[in-house]
Write an enzyme that holds these catalytic residues in place. Structure first.
Site, PDB file in Angstrom:
ATOM      1  N   GLU A 293      10.819 -29.997  24.254  1.00 21.72           N
ATOM      2  CA  GLU A 293      11.435 -31.165  23.610  1.00 21.72           C
ATOM      3  C   GLU A 293      11.845 -32.213  24.648  1.00 21.72           C
ATOM      4  O   GLU A 293      11.928 -33.398  24.340  1.00 21.72           O
ATOM      5  CB  GLU A 293      12.652 -30.719  22.776  1.00 21.72           C
ATOM      6  CG  GLU A 293      12.992 -31.696  21.669  1.00 21.72           C
ATOM      7  CD  GLU A 293      14.035 -31.157  20.684  1.00 21.72           C
ATOM      8  OE1 GLU A 293      14.813 -30.253  21.046  1.00 21.72           O
ATOM      9  OE2 GLU A 293      14.079 -31.666  19.555  1.00 21.72           O
ATOM     10  N   HIS A 320      -0.086  -6.175  26.640  1.00 18.78           N
ATOM     11  CA  HIS A 320      -0.975  -5.637  25.609  1.00 18.78           C
ATOM     12  C   HIS A 320      -1.219  -6.672  24.517  1.00 18.78           C
ATOM     13  O   HIS A 320      -1.539  -6.333  23.386  1.00 18.78           O
ATOM     14  CB  HIS A 320      -0.373  -4.344  25.047  1.00 18.78           C
ATOM     15  CG  HIS A 320      -0.180  -3.316  26.123  1.00 18.78           C
ATOM     16  ND1 HIS A 320      -1.120  -2.353  26.420  1.00 18.78           N
ATOM     17  CD2 HIS A 320       0.826  -3.161  27.035  1.00 18.78           C
ATOM     18  CE1 HIS A 320      -0.695  -1.633  27.441  1.00 18.78           C
ATOM     19  NE2 HIS A 320       0.478  -2.102  27.841  1.00 18.78           N
ATOM     20  N   LYS A 434      11.781 -36.131  10.059  1.00 20.13           N
ATOM     21  CA  LYS A 434      13.117 -36.117   9.439  1.00 20.13           C
ATOM     22  C   LYS A 434      13.206 -37.183   8.357  1.00 20.13           C
ATOM     23  O   LYS A 434      13.720 -36.943   7.263  1.00 20.13           O
ATOM     24  CB  LYS A 434      14.199 -36.440  10.486  1.00 20.13           C
ATOM     25  CG  LYS A 434      14.613 -35.304  11.359  1.00 20.13           C
ATOM     26  CD  LYS A 434      15.828 -35.731  12.178  1.00 20.13           C
ATOM     27  CE  LYS A 434      16.103 -34.781  13.314  1.00 20.13           C
ATOM     28  NZ  LYS A 434      17.172 -35.223  14.192  1.00 20.13           N
TER      29      LYS A 434
HETATM   30  O1  PA5 Z   1      18.063 -30.661  21.767  1.00 18.84           O
HETATM   31  C1  PA5 Z   1      18.313 -31.324  20.781  1.00 18.84           C
HETATM   32  O2  PA5 Z   1      18.954 -32.364  20.825  1.00 18.84           O
HETATM   33  C2  PA5 Z   1      17.873 -30.845  19.417  1.00 18.84           C
HETATM   34  O3  PA5 Z   1      16.976 -29.796  19.471  1.00 18.84           O
HETATM   35  C3  PA5 Z   1      19.087 -30.414  18.634  1.00 18.84           C
HETATM   36  O4  PA5 Z   1      19.740 -29.339  19.281  1.00 18.84           O
HETATM   37  C4  PA5 Z   1      18.746 -30.003  17.195  1.00 18.84           C
HETATM   38  O5  PA5 Z   1      17.979 -30.992  16.591  1.00 18.84           O
HETATM   39  C5  PA5 Z   1      20.026 -29.799  16.397  1.00 18.84           C
HETATM   40  O6  PA5 Z   1      20.770 -30.973  16.435  1.00 18.84           O
HETATM   41  P1  PA5 Z   1      22.301 -30.985  16.112  1.00 18.84           P
HETATM   42  O7  PA5 Z   1      23.007 -30.148  17.110  1.00 18.84           O
HETATM   43  O8  PA5 Z   1      22.694 -32.413  16.202  1.00 18.84           O
HETATM   44  O9  PA5 Z   1      22.472 -30.440  14.727  1.00 18.84           O
END
Ligand code: PA5
Length: 465
Positions: A293, A320, A434
């Site tokens: 990410e 494996h 989203k």
């Molecule tokens: O790393 C990030 O920012 C995202 O993966 C968030 O952790 C995830 O989308 C969850 O977001 P939030 O903590 O705002 O609910």
């Protein structure tokens, strides 16, 4: 913790990073290091300051003690984290690494009176129903974790849990809740104020996937009796070790730079993380989110996209399964092993069936020894096939080592962001999905997404089989 990168370099390994590119990368790394330092000075990289944030850590320890001692509540037997992404993967990694194995299956005495820890990181109704069906409302505390305070999955979980608690406990329902969220912004913070729910802070400058050492990970850890001071001490030690821009003395810098070179110079964009330790298997899942990410993104609208693809694996289990692919599949991967020098409670293999060649040679060795020998064998086999690999070694899996590993990978990620020329802190690519979700669920502010969604091709009967 140390990093052995012998097998990442050519000519030791035929397909490794070439010596000239490696030598030349010291300047690129120094620039990346300077960029990270200036981003930190600008207040952007708050995860680097967490080890010294005594106020936040006090908040966590006080909250953990308060939850244990809530009067009028039955003793807490279960803690459930509601969260997703960075709000869930850290607590999962911490539980797997540092709580006793099979923690939730142990009885009260074996857990030292500490609660079980469940992490509900999805909205699959079967999992939610199954978990709630096993819990007693009055002795369960739900930690609702969301940095933004508005993530659809976490808010939906919260609503389900809130309804379930109200049905059982009426007005006392909020007593079973604790929120972990942004200090100022978001729906959870507003709800906490309105309903006097305890709400711990994720500092505004700490992003979700960098938040494991905030209350996100530390509150569940403290509730399970994990040594949070040692976690932070380990993280601080790693950060300080990486304060240098001298590449070969900076382990996170070496990891980031080699992975970047392997990808951009040698067409090895797939980065496998393979701990040889069950305790560290979920650290690999945590790393996957961090690396993917943070680094997989466009530099400018319309460009082809950049960044590595992380893959989790587990030794020896994946020998494996995926190792065949790592050995003989496309040469597009690097493999990073995590080795544990002294595994907890090693087990001697009895010398039985000495007359059976397939069994006899194992007698007298230990399981931990076998596991580590298999790691060395796999690393050697990969090297022999020209497949670059490196090994992170820790002495043992304890809180200090885990703190070091968290900081090592977080720092490597921001260095890699600088080397790739992308912003590791954002995730614009998840926004469109989203918005389409909001549009289909009828959220009022999703009109534009609704229009865009309606223009997309719909399933065609002649393309279904
Ligand atoms: O790393 C990030 O920012 C995202 O993966 C968030 O952790 C995830 O989308 C969850 O977001 P939030 O903590 O705002 O609910």
């Amino acid at each position: 913790m140390n990093l052995d990168y012998t097998n990442m370099l050519a000519p030791t390994v035929a397909g490794g990073v070439d010596a000239e590119a490696w030598s030349a990368s010291t300047a690129a790394f120094a620039a990346a290091h300077a960029h990270v330092a200036s981003e930190h000075a600008r207040g952007v990289l708050g995860f680097l300051d967490l080890p010294e944030d005594d106020r936040l850590q006090r908040q966590v320890l006080d909250a953990a003690a308060e939850i244990h001692g809530r009067s009028g509540t039955k003793r807490v037997t279960d803690v459930v984290v509601l969260g997703i992404g960075g709000s869930a993967l850290g607590p999962i990694a911490l539980r797997t690494a540092l709580a006793a194995p099979r923690w939730n299956e142990l009885d009260d005495a074996q857990r030292g009176g500490r609660p079980r820890l469940h992490v509900l990181d999805n909205v699959d109704p079967a999992s939610v129903t199954a978990l709630l069906g096993r819990l007693a409302p009055a002795s369960t505390v739900f930690i609702v974790t969301s940095k933004s305070g508005g993530t659809a999955e976490t808010m939906a979980q919260y609503l389900v849990v809130r309804g379930w608690l109200e049905q059982a406990l009426g007005d006392a329902a909020p007593r079973q809740l604790i929120f972990v969220t942004d200090p100022e912004k978001g729906a959870l913070r507003a709800l906490a104020r309105r309903e006097s729910v305890t709400a711990l802070e994720i500092p505004a400058n700490v992003g979700g996937r960098f938040s494991v050492l905030t209350a996100v990970g530390m509150l569940p850890a403290a509730m399970m009796g994990i040594d949070t001071h040692a976690l932070l001490a380990g993280a601080a030690a790693m950060r300080d070790r990486c304060a240098t821009d001298d590449l070969v003395r900076n382990p996170a810098g070496v990891f980031a730079t080699l992975q970047w070179l392997a990808d951009t110079r040698h067409q090895r964009p797939i980065h496998v993380l393979m701990p040889y330790s069950d305790a560290l298997r979920d650290l690999a899942g945590w790393f996957v989110q961090l690396w993917a990410e943070s680094l997989g993104k466009h530099r400018a609208p319309g460009d082809p996209g950049f960044g590595p693809t992380p893959i989790p694996a587990l030794g020896a289990t994946d020998q494996h399964s995926q190792v065949q692919l790592f050995m003989e599949g496309p040469g597009d991967k690097t493999v990073t092993f995590i080795a544990v020098a002294a595994p907890t409670g090693d087990v001697e293999i009895p010398a039985l069936h000495g007359d059976v060649p397939e069994l006899g040679y194992l007698g007298g060795h230990r399981l931990g020894e076998l596991l580590d020998i298999e790691r060395q064998a796999t690393a050697g086999a990969l090297a022999r096939r020209g497949r670059p690999n490196m090994t992170v070694q820790v002495d043992r899996v304890d809180a200090n080592a885990l703190g070091q590993l968290f900081m090592f990978f977080e720092l490597a990620t921001v260095y890699a962001g600088a080397l790739y020329g992308v912003d590791p802190m954002n995730q614009p690519g998840v926004e469109l999905g989203k918005q389409f979700t909001y549009a289909m669920l009828g959220r009022a502010d999703a009109e534009q997404a609704r229009q865009e969604w309606n223009l997309l091709p719909k399933p065609q009967a002649n393309r279904m089989v």
